[in-house]
Design a protein around this motif. Sequence first.
Motif, PDB file in Angstrom:
ATOM      1  N   GLN A 249       0.851  -1.183   0.000  1.00  0.00           N
ATOM      2  CA  GLN A 249       0.000   0.000   0.000  1.00  0.00           C
ATOM      3  C   GLN A 249       0.894   1.242   0.000  1.00  0.00           C
ATOM      4  O   GLN A 249       2.037   1.172   0.453  1.00  0.00           O
ATOM      5  CB  GLN A 249      -0.952  -0.009   1.214  1.00  0.00           C
ATOM      6  N   SER A 250       0.389   2.381  -0.499  1.00  0.00           N
ATOM      7  CA  SER A 250       1.242   3.560  -0.662  1.00  0.00           C
ATOM      8  C   SER A 250       1.404   4.348   0.629  1.00  0.00           C
ATOM      9  O   SER A 250       2.305   5.178   0.741  1.00  0.00           O
ATOM     10  CB  SER A 250       0.687   4.462  -1.769  1.00  0.00           C
ATOM     11  N   THR A 251       0.509   4.114   1.610  1.00  0.00           N
ATOM     12  CA  THR A 251       0.602   4.842   2.871  1.00  0.00           C
ATOM     13  C   THR A 251       0.315   3.868   4.018  1.00  0.00           C
ATOM     14  O   THR A 251      -0.327   2.841   3.820  1.00  0.00           O
ATOM     15  CB  THR A 251      -0.426   5.984   2.948  1.00  0.00           C
ATOM     16  N   GLY A 252       0.783   4.208   5.208  1.00  0.00           N
ATOM     17  CA  GLY A 252       0.525   3.338   6.342  1.00  0.00           C
ATOM     18  C   GLY A 252       0.903   3.997   7.651  1.00  0.00           C
ATOM     19  O   GLY A 252       1.609   5.013   7.654  1.00  0.00           O
ATOM     20  N   GLY A 253       0.454   3.390   8.746  1.00  0.00           N
ATOM     21  CA  GLY A 253       0.576   4.050  10.032  1.00  0.00           C
ATOM     22  C   GLY A 253       1.399   3.347  11.085  1.00  0.00           C
ATOM     23  O   GLY A 253       1.326   3.709  12.250  1.00  0.00           O
ATOM     24  N   TYR A 254       2.196   2.326  10.710  1.00  0.00           N
ATOM     25  CA  TYR A 254       3.084   1.709  11.691  1.00  0.00           C
ATOM     26  C   TYR A 254       4.487   2.309  11.550  1.00  0.00           C
ATOM     27  O   TYR A 254       4.899   2.659  10.440  1.00  0.00           O
ATOM     28  CB  TYR A 254       3.160   0.196  11.483  1.00  0.00           C
ATOM     29  N   PRO A 255       5.241   2.371  12.673  1.00  0.00           N
ATOM     30  CA  PRO A 255       6.595   2.938  12.571  1.00  0.00           C
ATOM     31  C   PRO A 255       7.490   2.070  11.686  1.00  0.00           C
ATOM     32  O   PRO A 255       7.444   0.835  11.768  1.00  0.00           O
ATOM     33  CB  PRO A 255       7.093   2.928  14.025  1.00  0.00           C
ATOM     34  N   LYS A 256       8.307   2.742  10.885  1.00  0.00           N
ATOM     35  CA  LYS A 256       9.197   2.058   9.952  1.00  0.00           C
ATOM     36  C   LYS A 256      10.631   2.183  10.481  1.00  0.00           C
ATOM     37  O   LYS A 256      11.225   3.238  10.461  1.00  0.00           O
ATOM     38  CB  LYS A 256       9.033   2.686   8.558  1.00  0.00           C
ATOM     39  N   ILE A 257      11.150   1.083  10.943  1.00  0.00           N
ATOM     40  CA  ILE A 257      12.435   1.094  11.666  1.00  0.00           C
ATOM     41  C   ILE A 257      13.624   1.234  10.722  1.00  0.00           C
ATOM     42  O   ILE A 257      14.641   1.830  11.075  1.00  0.00           O
ATOM     43  CB  ILE A 257      12.559  -0.183  12.536  1.00  0.00           C
ATOM     44  N   ALA A 258      13.492   0.687   9.523  1.00  0.00           N
ATOM     45  CA  ALA A 258      14.612   0.675   8.582  1.00  0.00           C
ATOM     46  C   ALA A 258      14.079   0.405   7.178  1.00  0.00           C
ATOM     47  O   ALA A 258      12.894   0.077   7.006  1.00  0.00           O
ATOM     48  CB  ALA A 258      15.629  -0.402   8.971  1.00  0.00           C
ATOM     49  N   THR A 259      14.961   0.573   6.191  1.00  0.00           N
ATOM     50  CA  THR A 259      14.569   0.385   4.793  1.00  0.00           C
ATOM     51  C   THR A 259      15.612  -0.484   4.104  1.00  0.00           C
ATOM     52  O   THR A 259      16.809  -0.180   4.158  1.00  0.00           O
ATOM     53  CB  THR A 259      14.473   1.744   4.063  1.00  0.00           C
ATOM     54  N   VAL A 260      15.180  -1.560   3.482  1.00  0.00           N
ATOM     55  CA  VAL A 260      16.088  -2.428   2.721  1.00  0.00           C
ATOM     56  C   VAL A 260      16.592  -1.656   1.504  1.00  0.00           C
ATOM     57  O   VAL A 260      15.809  -1.005   0.804  1.00  0.00           O
ATOM     58  CB  VAL A 260      15.365  -3.712   2.260  1.00  0.00           C
ATOM     59  N   ILE A 261      17.904  -1.708   1.253  1.00  0.00           N
ATOM     60  CA  ILE A 261      18.435  -0.979   0.096  1.00  0.00           C
ATOM     61  C   ILE A 261      17.961  -1.647  -1.199  1.00  0.00           C
ATOM     62  O   ILE A 261      17.761  -2.869  -1.260  1.00  0.00           O
ATOM     63  CB  ILE A 261      19.971  -0.846   0.136  1.00  0.00           C
TER      64      ILE A 261
END
Lengths: 333, 253
Positions: A249-261
Amino acid sequence: MRALVCLDPGPLATIQDRGRFGLQRFGVTPAGPMDRLGFEAAVALAGGTDHAIELTLMGGVWTVEGGPVRIAVAPAVSVRHGAQPIAPLTTVTLQPGERLTISGLPVRGYLAVEGGFDIAPVLGSRAQHLRSKLGWPGRALAAGDRLPLAGPPPHPGERCLPPDAAALHDGAIRVVLGPQDDHFTAAGIATLLSATFQVTVEADRMGYRLDGPAVEHAGDYNLVSDGITIGSIQVPGNGRPIILLADRQSTGGYPKIATVIGPDLGLLARKKPGDPVRFRAISLADAEGEAQRFATRLARLADAVGPAGDSWDRSSERLLALSLIDGVVSASR
Amino acid sequence: MTVSSSVLLPPHRLLPAGDAAVTVEFGSTIDPLLHARVQALDAALAALAPVGLVECVPTYRSLLVVFDPGRTSHAAMADAITAALAQPVAATTQGRRLAVPAVYGGAAGEDLPALAEARGLTEEDVVRIHTGGVYLVYMIGFIPGFTYLGGLDPRLHTPRRVSPRLTTPKGSVAIGGQQTGINPIDMPSGWHLIGRTPLTVFDPERSQRPFLFAAGDELQFEVIDQATFDALASDPLAVPRDLGPVQAGSRGG
């Protein structure tokens, strides 16, 4: 009319191009290939089309009607032309009535055809997003589907890529912390970066839910929704990470701890339920360097395609063109 | 947003989202003033069109800036964002105020009687209050064309249904919690259905305007009768009536 005919699509087959970009502001997910390197290897082998069929686990059975078609499948998998095995990363020309059987996929694989398919883009892209029914035919490919072929029938002469042209490293998946790592405790971040997680059965094009020790939040885990990029690792209240992928989904409300490169997203695409997943944090500068090297590697694939045959197969120039050594060294650093 | 208030604005934060995106965060709450800053940066970045920019995603409180790491860098995007933030905020946003026609109650809004009763209102009250509101499109997400609207009158706030419906019709106008919204397609929903618009919010075949609404628009609902509904529903090119540009600063804080 020439058409590729699906006799058996395997568990899931969809048409993908590089993605439907520019419309995330309207809630449209880009979709696109889960394994970009495998996709680019297939389309480069096929002669430079911009779309392919993404196959899952079992690649199914395909035939052609109305004339021959040249087919490329990547990454390296078991491809049989009738009973005849095809060398990895080598094109094959299928005549009407002949069958191509694909198996042994590293979870996902790509079937590209020379000249591409004669199907109309929807909102500027041929990528299928099943949940919103965008992209022809508006559902997963099914037995009996006929995919019209564009371009002229193939000339004689098969092509190949070096066998490891679509190989990825098998180390920890590299991440950049953030955008919301400040919503987690130091112990929570340490858990993410030290534990071995497992891919659960809830793993599809939308995202991979992981099992393992709970990642600890620093406080509230309900945020006011914001944008989600591909590779975002969000952690809901139960502490179990979810990696959001091509059909997210393009938006969301859970915290995002990190991003896979970006260069390591394909590693996930090649993992199945039960497979272990480990993460390693790298700096933003290192991530940018890896992204640029990966972009260069993708761009050079076309130059690494040559006529099928021993002399070209072993050419050191092709290995240099692929910058394989660079890719392996940088991944293991 | 007035010029004098801008000196009091809290600073934004640049939060890296991997190698190919950065989140420009203005705050953590649902607030029309925060959203106005998101809209202003979105418009200024679009005008600036820095090399390698792929797209931006405006949300309640932040702008996600997606770029091609093969063509640009976090440092170059940060410079572009700083330059865009330095642009004077235009007197009007790019948003439009749009009138959305809807039939309320009956088969089109089967939950209207129950919702009215639960709120201690008549059905007419609910319709009057719902059509009296001005709803800011904070963002679009979840599925293509689904608007996250702010501005529902607290008298209509109603907890979601205990049991969600597996499917609700395209065009349904519904209330869930503190929000109201419109179904762009047939979809599962736990919201209370109070009406239906004949407009097709999202139609990929409508090449001139596949999406009727954008973040920053303001919606007002207006009551129509069944005959008008039928006429509009049979017109694939039907669009909402344009009531003019959204005035910056018109939104309550």
